[in-house]
Design an enzyme around this catalytic site. Structure first.
Site, short mmCIF file in Angstrom:
data_model
loop_
_atom_site.label_atom_id
_atom_site.label_comp_id
_atom_site.label_asym_id
_atom_site.label_seq_id
_atom_site.Cartn_x
_atom_site.Cartn_y
_atom_site.Cartn_z
N HIS A 80 0.82 -1.20 0.00
CA HIS A 80 0.00 0.00 0.00
C HIS A 80 0.85 1.25 0.00
O HIS A 80 0.43 2.31 0.42
CB HIS A 80 -0.96 0.01 1.19
CG HIS A 80 -1.56 -1.33 1.44
ND1 HIS A 80 -1.08 -2.20 2.37
CD2 HIS A 80 -2.57 -1.97 0.83
CE1 HIS A 80 -1.76 -3.32 2.34
NE2 HIS A 80 -2.66 -3.21 1.42
S1 FES Z 1 2.01 -0.51 3.14
FE1 FES Z 1 0.42 -1.87 3.68
S2 FES Z 1 1.54 -3.59 4.24
FE2 FES Z 1 3.08 -2.20 3.82
#
Ligand code: FES
Lengths: 185, 715
Positions: A150
């Protein structure tokens, strides 16, 4: 107290006997049933906690000479990846310069995240503090790691700089057995 | 319509005897004769379809559990064994895997039906709430099931989703460890997930019973949305059987055709190639995405910059459905008579699909590439992050603001007094005096409902249904291409397309190349020598239905030495392989493989064609894609440039193989010299990945070449 007894007597009608004792029996039986329920449920719930053999995989040792400068080695500890990173002087300079950067979500200096005398070596759990993906080495805006899941950016000290992760990469408990050997866990 | 009189009359003595003791036949008969509004359209057929989906999943799941092994070391191979060795296992597994997607397509349409026609409003709140519970259980079950094959997506999906619980402040961490049974996802997790995956469908089944009970108590809603007055019951209600059994049956047939298309022609289209890579706790796939049916919720999770906030938002997105009956302030059920709300509903539909699309994209990627945009807060406006945020906002505003407000403010269209009124206009209709003025005449033709004895099916609706199903299916295929790598070139393979066949001559050359070149570094752990003589395999000979008897296969196996234990002395020995043995491994274990290849173990090739997006073409492009690196690209020792490889650099060829097999193959890359040879290897890789699909491939019969060609390739 007496008053309440009188009241409940009235509400129970003539043939209900001693309401005080009956209420007590109801409450006691109910409490016993709940207690028994909890006692039955607990082993059923507790069996899901880590078993003895899982807990036994407590610590590992690692030889630091295996890491080249500017590189990292990933080792598996308790089922999770651990990054052992040998940072270049330039990287080290950059993270120390950022020690008090305003964008640190969880302010920590680089010195707090390493052992004195072994500053170039960073040992962190390679599991993104957002939802647990393994961040990619050397990527991202801060020269540390980038989490592909993410989009969390970590610097070369493993501190979260940008993205959804709330915390810095976790530094596990470890100690130096000698200058080149660490024991993790 | 709930308390309709029982019309069942037991006829035989046995029936009478049973009826006075356990009136189970009466129960079934009453159920079948249940008075049902005669204007139910095709959107109402998804209930029956869902029942079929649930039964399909339970039945295929039970039989799959007979072959599956819930152990981190064995799970992946046991699933592949189901695909290769279990009789009809590939079919059962593909039905189960695609069945989950079909289940969700149907459940989303079923829920949207309920939303559009106001099926959640009094007196049907409990039906809706139980339905929401079922939906939630379905998500949980699907997630647990997706973990079981223990591929990369299984593992990392489990990691990310269980971490959601860890986000709860304070108690999150202990619950997380309790749930996983250890500090990380491991064998304990897999075992319990298997147990729960087996359990939850029966919980769903229980809820379905409650759902139907509540439905039959409150009565079916209908497209007009009015409660059917008692005095019109005779005119407006028809028995469920045969009217709706037939209608549902027809819809089920259409649905099964869609289902079969996926199972037989694109069984992996809705899955992720990464899940054919065995789970690796030390490496996250470059782009992790959940299954398509969770994408909208996943998008909402990512839209919130705060970890716990994201989790709360995601669960609220489902939770808000539970209180829907109290958020909608309108007394009018069907949105046919609520034009304002219908507009908002259509936007909601688009937003839902949009969220699904965003969930499959990288959050930082631009929506319109190349368009500059200001950076707001933590991301460029022109990014999926911000698009997702806007869509998420609408999702919640729709339920929390629009629903209550529009219900209070709008002026609904006049509502017909009976369900027959909108379809049977004219002064000579017996109930013409009952009609109130209706301004919406032009809509009528499109709104024709199925009339008893005068079957007019709305074609526009079937088209609309198909479009929505297609939309769901398309949003199911998010950007799967590996990030940054060039799109694979087409190899023009004979097995492409629904009627493709494997070319046996090429399979044989492929085996030869594997055996003489690839096998030096790459294992094929899931292949046995006997597989070479499987039906339509490279050395298939109809004379030997059992490939273990095939002399060519025996000879090929015997060319290899495999480790064994001497049965008398107990010493480790090497002996000639037999057709029953697995392909010889180039390295004794994974650590040795990694150590011998600069730290990265060469991947196993058994399912390579399924483990990469556009598998066969990818392999073909990769093998023929080595070339000089563009100026300015740093290349470390032992690496070579290949535009088709994600990351552009590959340690593929380390330079110590200069054996070129007869027939020509790769010399030293870069670049790869001939285009023909990589094709030859891409072929068997694809065949080893899907040795038995429904392909009408019978090169043995179609291709006269095979008989002369079925000799050991290295002869
Ligand atoms: S940014 Fe969501 S798991 Fe690393």
């Amino acid at each position: 107290m007496t008053e309440s007894v009188v009241h409940s007597e009235g509400s129970h009608g003539p043939e209900s006997g001693d309401p005080n004792r009956r209420d007590f029996i109801h409450i006691a039986a109910g409490a016993a049933a709940v207690g028994a329920g909890v006692m039955v449920a607990w082993p059923l719930i507790n069996q899901m906690n880590p078993a003895a053999d899982t807990l036994a995989l407590a610590s590992i040792e690692f030889d630091l000479t295996k890491v080249q400068e500017g590189q990292q080695v990933v080792i598996k500890w308790q089922g999770k990846p651990v990054f052992v990173r040998y940072r270049t002087p330039a990287e080290l300079q950059r993270v120390i310069a950022d020690d008090h950067a305003p964008d640190l979500k969880q302010p920590q200096t680089d010195a707090e995240r390493t052992k004195p005398g072994h500053e170039p070596y960073l040992v962190v759990i390679g599991s993104c503090t957002h939802l647990g993906c393994v961040p990619t080495f050397g990527a991202g805006d801060y020269g540390g790691w980038f989490c592909p899941c993410h989009g969390s950016h970590y610097d070369a000290s493993g501190r979260i700089r940008k993205g959804p992760a709330p915390l810095n990469l976790v530094v596990p408990d470890y100690e130096y057995l000698s200058d080149t050997r660490v024991k993790i866990g | 319509m709930s308390d309709h009189e029982s019309t069942y009359v037991p006829k035989t003595g046995v029936e009478k005897w049973l009826d006075s003791r356990l009136p189970i036949i009466r129960f079934g008969a009453d159920y079948m004769s249940l008075p049902t509004p005669k204007n139910l359209n095709y959107w109402w057929t998804f209930g029956g379809i869902l029942a079929l989906c649930l039964m399909t999943q339970i039945v295929t799941g039970i039989v799959l559990a007979m072959h599956y092994t819930p152990n981190v070391d064995l799970a992946f191979a046991s699933v592949e064994r189901i695909m290769r060795d279990v009789n009809g296992g590939w079919l059962i597994r593909y039905v189960h895997a695609n069945g989950a997607s079909m289940f969700f397509i149907a459940v989303y349409l079923h829920m949207l039906r309920g939303l559009y026609y106001g099926s959640y409003k009094a007196p049907r709140e409990m039906i809706w709430i139980i339905g929401c519970v079922i939906f939630f259980l379905m998500i949980a079950t699907a997630f647990l099931g997706y973990v079981l094959p223990w591929g990369q997506m299984s593992f990392w999906g489990a990691e990310v989703i269980t971490n959601l619980i860890g986000a709860i402040p304070g108690i999150g961490e202990p619950i997380l460890i309790w749930l996983r049974g250890g500090p990380a996802i491991d064998n304990a997790t897999l075992n319990r997930f298997f147990s729960l995956h087996y359990l939850l469908p029966f919980a769903i089944l229980g809820c379905v019973v409650l759902h139907l009970w509540a439905l039959h108590h409150a009565g079916q809603n209908n497209p007009v949305g009015i409660l059917i007055p008692k005095d019109r019951a005779k005119k407006d209600l028809v028995p469920f059987h045969p009217y709706f059994t037939v209608k549902d049956g027809f819809a089920i047939i259409l649905f099964l055709i869609l289902f079969a298309l996926f199972v037989f022609f694109m069984p992996n289209a809705l899955g992720h190639a990464d899940n054919y890579i065995p789970a690796n706790p030390l490496q996250t796939p470059a782009h992790i995405v959940p299954e398509w049916y969770m994408l909208p919720f996943y998008a909402i999770l990512r839209a919130i910059p705060d970890k716990f906030g994201g989790v709360v938002a995601m669960f609220s997105a489902i939770g808000v459905l539970f209180v829907l009956p109290w958020l909608d302030t309108s007394k009018v059920r069907s949105m046919r008579y609520r034009p304002t709300m219908r507009t908002f509903f259509l936007i909601f539909l688009a937003v839902g699909l949009g969220l699904g699309w965003c969930g499959g994209q990288l959050p930082d990627a631009p929506v319109w590439p190349g368009m500059p945009s200001p950076v707001i807060f933590d991301g460029a406006l022109n990014s999926y992050l911000w698009l997702t945020r806007l869509l998420t906002l609408y999702y919640f505003v729709f339920f929390l603001v629009i629903m209550p407000l529009v219900g209070l403010k709008e002026t609904p269209l006049p509502i017909p007094a009976t369900i027959s009124e909108p379809v049977l206009p004219g002064p000579d209709a017996p109930w013409a005096p009952l009609r109130r003025p209706c301004r919406r005449r032009p809509r009528r033709r499109a709104e024709r409902v199925m009339m008893i004895g005068k079957l007019t099916v709305s074609t526009t609706k079937i088209i609309a249904a198909a479009a929505v199903a297609l939309g769901l299916a398309v949003s199911a295929a998010p950007a799967l291409a590996a990030g940054g790598a060039a799109h694979p070139r087409s190899g023009g393979f004979s097995f492409e397309g629904p009627f493709g066949v494997y070319d046996q001559g090429q399979l044989q050359r492929g085996y030869k190349v594997y055996h003489e070149v690839c096998a030096a570094c790459h294992s094929m752990n899931l292949m046995h020598y006997r597989n070479l003589g499987d039906a339509h395999g490279p050395f298939w000979n109809p004379k030997y239905p059992n490939p273990n008897d095939n002399p060519v296969v025996k000879a090929l196996a015997a060319e290899n030495q495999v480790p064994d234990i001497d049965s008398e002395t107990g010493e480790a020995i090497m002996r000639d392989a037999t057709p029953a043995d697995k392909f010889r491994q180039p390295y004794p274990n994974a650590t040795a493989a990694a150590a011998g290849n600069g730290g990265a173990a060469p991947p196993d090739l058994s399912v390579m064609a399924k483990a990469r997006h556009d598998g066969a073409n990818y392999i073909y492009s990769l093998l023929s894609g080595y070339r000089a690196a563009p100026a300015g690209l740093q290349i470390r020792e032992g690496q070579h440039y290949n535009p088709y490889m994600a990351g552009d650099l590959t340690p593929f060829w380390t330079g110590d193989h200069d054996h070129v097999p007869e027939g020509g193959f790769i010399a030293m890359p870069p670049p790869c010299r001939t285009a023909r040879s990589p094709m030859t290897t891409a072929r068997p890789r694809r065949w080893t990945s899907t040795p038995r699909t429904s392909r009408p491939s019978s090169p043995g019969r179609r291709n006269p070449r095979w008989s002369s060609a079925s000799r050991p390739a290295s002869a």
